[in-house]
Design a protein around this motif. Structure first.
Motif, PDB file in Angstrom:
ATOM      1  N   GLY A 120      -1.310   5.115 -12.667  1.00 24.78           N
ATOM      2  CA  GLY A 120      -1.910   4.316 -11.602  1.00 24.78           C
ATOM      3  C   GLY A 120      -0.884   3.545 -10.817  1.00 24.78           C
ATOM      4  N   SER A 121       0.113   2.993 -11.548  1.00 26.92           N
ATOM      5  CA  SER A 121       1.131   2.184 -10.877  1.00 26.92           C
ATOM      6  C   SER A 121       2.480   2.236 -11.580  1.00 26.92           C
ATOM      7  N   GLY A 122       2.768   3.324 -12.273  1.00 31.36           N
ATOM      8  CA  GLY A 122       4.086   3.509 -12.859  1.00 31.36           C
ATOM      9  C   GLY A 122       4.325   2.760 -14.154  1.00 31.36           C
ATOM     10  N   VAL A 123       3.275   2.485 -14.916  1.00 30.09           N
ATOM     11  CA  VAL A 123       3.409   1.763 -16.179  1.00 30.09           C
ATOM     12  C   VAL A 123       3.160   2.713 -17.357  1.00 30.09           C
ATOM     13  N   ALA A 124       1.960   3.271 -17.451  1.00 28.07           N
ATOM     14  CA  ALA A 124       1.685   4.248 -18.506  1.00 28.07           C
ATOM     15  C   ALA A 124       2.640   5.436 -18.420  1.00 28.07           C
ATOM     16  N   ALA A 125       3.023   5.801 -17.202  1.00 30.86           N
ATOM     17  CA  ALA A 125       3.953   6.924 -17.026  1.00 30.86           C
ATOM     18  C   ALA A 125       5.309   6.623 -17.650  1.00 30.86           C
ATOM     19  N   ALA A 126       5.711   5.345 -17.643  1.00 28.42           N
ATOM     20  CA  ALA A 126       6.976   4.983 -18.271  1.00 28.42           C
ATOM     21  C   ALA A 126       6.904   5.214 -19.782  1.00 28.42           C
ATOM     22  N   TRP A 179      -0.612   6.901  -8.351  1.00 29.57           N
ATOM     23  CA  TRP A 179      -1.855   7.102  -7.616  1.00 29.57           C
ATOM     24  C   TRP A 179      -2.126   5.965  -6.639  1.00 29.57           C
ATOM     25  N   SER A 180      -1.699   4.745  -6.967  1.00 29.63           N
ATOM     26  CA  SER A 180      -1.962   3.610  -6.072  1.00 29.63           C
ATOM     27  C   SER A 180      -1.238   3.779  -4.742  1.00 29.63           C
ATOM     28  N   ALA A 181      -0.090   4.442  -4.729  1.00 22.97           N
ATOM     29  CA  ALA A 181       0.610   4.712  -3.471  1.00 22.97           C
ATOM     30  C   ALA A 181       0.069   5.977  -2.817  1.00 22.97           C
ATOM     31  N   TRP A 182      -0.100   7.026  -3.613  1.00 20.76           N
ATOM     32  CA  TRP A 182      -0.563   8.304  -3.071  1.00 20.76           C
ATOM     33  C   TRP A 182      -1.923   8.159  -2.382  1.00 20.76           C
ATOM     34  N   ASP A 205       9.954   9.315  -4.980  1.00 21.84           N
ATOM     35  CA  ASP A 205       9.014   8.582  -4.137  1.00 21.84           C
ATOM     36  C   ASP A 205       7.934   9.489  -3.561  1.00 21.84           C
ATOM     37  N   THR A 206       6.992   8.867  -2.890  1.00 23.22           N
ATOM     38  CA  THR A 206       5.843   9.592  -2.344  1.00 23.22           C
ATOM     39  C   THR A 206       6.276  10.653  -1.342  1.00 23.22           C
ATOM     40  N   GLU A 207       7.217  10.303  -0.482  1.00 24.53           N
ATOM     41  CA  GLU A 207       7.635  11.234   0.565  1.00 24.53           C
ATOM     42  C   GLU A 207       8.184  12.531  -0.020  1.00 24.53           C
ATOM     43  N   ALA A 208       8.964  12.418  -1.090  1.00 23.15           N
ATOM     44  CA  ALA A 208       9.547  13.615  -1.689  1.00 23.15           C
ATOM     45  C   ALA A 208       8.465  14.524  -2.260  1.00 23.15           C
ATOM     46  N   ILE A 209       7.483  13.935  -2.927  1.00 22.58           N
ATOM     47  CA  ILE A 209       6.410  14.743  -3.509  1.00 22.58           C
ATOM     48  C   ILE A 209       5.518  15.326  -2.416  1.00 22.58           C
ATOM     49  N   ALA A 210       5.184  14.502  -1.417  1.00 20.22           N
ATOM     50  CA  ALA A 210       4.292  14.957  -0.354  1.00 20.22           C
ATOM     51  C   ALA A 210       4.907  16.077   0.466  1.00 20.22           C
ATOM     52  N   PRO A 227       0.800  -1.227   0.000  1.00 22.17           N
ATOM     53  CA  PRO A 227       0.000   0.000   0.000  1.00 22.17           C
ATOM     54  C   PRO A 227       0.835   1.280   0.000  1.00 22.17           C
ATOM     55  N   ALA A 228       1.898   1.294   0.786  1.00 24.39           N
ATOM     56  CA  ALA A 228       2.696   2.513   0.883  1.00 24.39           C
ATOM     57  C   ALA A 228       3.525   2.772  -0.366  1.00 24.39           C
ATOM     58  N   ARG A 229       3.878   1.716  -1.102  1.00 24.93           N
ATOM     59  CA  ARG A 229       4.743   1.858  -2.278  1.00 24.93           C
ATOM     60  C   ARG A 229       3.990   1.701  -3.583  1.00 24.93           C
ATOM     61  N   GLY A 230       2.711   1.307  -3.526  1.00 21.54           N
ATOM     62  CA  GLY A 230       1.916   1.171  -4.733  1.00 21.54           C
ATOM     63  C   GLY A 230       1.808  -0.261  -5.230  1.00 21.54           C
ATOM     64  N   ARG A 231       1.005  -0.428  -6.289  1.00 21.40           N
ATOM     65  CA  ARG A 231       0.746  -1.771  -6.816  1.00 21.40           C
ATOM     66  C   ARG A 231       1.986  -2.415  -7.428  1.00 21.40           C
ATOM     67  N   LEU A 232       2.823  -1.608  -8.086  1.00 21.07           N
ATOM     68  CA  LEU A 232       3.993  -2.148  -8.783  1.00 21.07           C
ATOM     69  C   LEU A 232       5.226  -1.314  -8.437  1.00 21.07           C
ATOM     70  N   PRO A 233       5.693  -1.395  -7.189  1.00 24.00           N
ATOM     71  CA  PRO A 233       6.871  -0.607  -6.816  1.00 24.00           C
ATOM     72  C   PRO A 233       8.109  -1.085  -7.551  1.00 24.00           C
ATOM     73  N   LEU A 234       9.078  -0.228  -7.676  1.00 22.34           N
ATOM     74  CA  LEU A 234      10.296  -0.588  -8.397  1.00 22.34           C
ATOM     75  C   LEU A 234      11.060  -1.685  -7.672  1.00 22.34           C
ATOM     76  N   PRO A 235      11.623  -2.619  -8.427  1.00 21.37           N
ATOM     77  CA  PRO A 235      12.524  -3.600  -7.822  1.00 21.37           C
ATOM     78  C   PRO A 235      13.879  -2.949  -7.589  1.00 21.37           C
ATOM     79  N   SER A 236      14.777  -3.633  -6.912  1.00 19.73           N
ATOM     80  CA  SER A 236      16.119  -3.091  -6.762  1.00 19.73           C
ATOM     81  C   SER A 236      16.899  -3.325  -8.051  1.00 19.73           C
TER      82      SER A 236
END
Length: 271
Positions: free
Chosen positions: A229-235, A255-258, A151-156, A64-73
């Protein structure tokens, strides 16, 4: 910080189906299919395709905090690409069977993880099936993309410090009109506006005009951020503006994290 790179530093991360066919004929290019949901290869894939899945190879498990598809390392990405025998310095073409967004997420993640020669098949599997078979010039050599994540924290912390662009469909951006449905101050710019009816990238001049209308060439000192929504279309959005010289960070949580924090969403509601 400028949102526009010098022209000599621009990149073009797409390859045409005819150019890919020529590259395959001469050897030395790896082709990677990106399934959006972990499904198998399509019935008639491009010959030699390596099958991958968006949630398994280009994202960490949803949170929930990182979204549906957060980045892998990056380390995890380099590990599985080595296991798949993908040359980290070789030519790689990624594609999907839909609108190109899954392939663009793969391009973004692979490039960000340190594989510098990744391209997106323009128009995806449909373009491959419809290719003309004519001679195609080899893709031009380009610079390695300069990709960044936020990440969310930087934007928020101060959302007004960024120029936010929402790559979802206009209906998702608008929501039901009762509750906030997009990040505060974000501009609607669906990924699909950068494509033609066949899902192929619009010509340079048309995209340049779109970018100008969106103010992407107006440098007001704020970094450009793309989300969806989860960093796909944005890519895909980010890939589509690369050769225009626009530098945009990916908010993979999107948006899924925000929206996972009701208080954060409520705070953005108009008074």
């Amino acid at each position: 910080m400028s949102a526009v790179l010098p022209a000599s530093h621009t990149v073009f991360p797409f390859i045409s189906a005819d150019a890919l066919a020529a590259a395959l004929a001469s050897g030395g290019v790896a082709v990677v299919y990106v399934a959006p949901d972990g499904g198998p290869l399509p019935a008639e894939p491009i010959p030699g395709s390596i099958g991958t899945a968006l949630p398994a190879h280009y994202a960490d498990p949803g949170d929930p905090a990182r979204g549906r598809l957060p980045l892998p390392s990056p380390e995890a990405v380099r590990r599985w690409t080595a296991e798949a025998d993908l040359d980290p310095d070789g030519d790689i073409v990624v594609y999907d069977a839909a609108n190109g967004s899954a392939a663009a997420r793969a391009w973004w993640v692979l490039t960000w993880a340190g594989l510098p020669r990744v391209r997106i098949l323009d128009g995806g599997l449909g373009a491959w099936a419809a290719r003309s078979g004519g001679a195609a010039p080899p893709p031009a050599q380009t610079a390695v993309p300069e990709l960044a994540a936020i990440d969310t924290e930087a934007i928020a912390a101060d959302f007004s410090a960024y120029r936010l662009f929402d790559a979802r469909a206009a209906a998702a951006y608008a929501g039901d009109g009762k509750q906030p449905a997009h990040l505060p101050g974000a501009v609607s710019s669906p990924a699909g506006i950068w494509q033609d009816a066949d899902g192929r990238l619009l010509p340079f001049a048309q995209r340049e005009a779109l970018a100008r209308k969106l103010g992407l060439f107006d440098d007001d000192g704020r970094p450009v951020v793309a989300y969806c929504g989860s960093g796909v279309a944005a890519a895909y959005w980010i890939a589509a503006v690369q050769d225009l010289g626009v530098k945009a960070a990916l908010y993979a949580g999107s948006w899924s994290a925000w929206s996972s924090d009701p208080a954060r969403v409520a705070a953005a509601a108009p008074a």
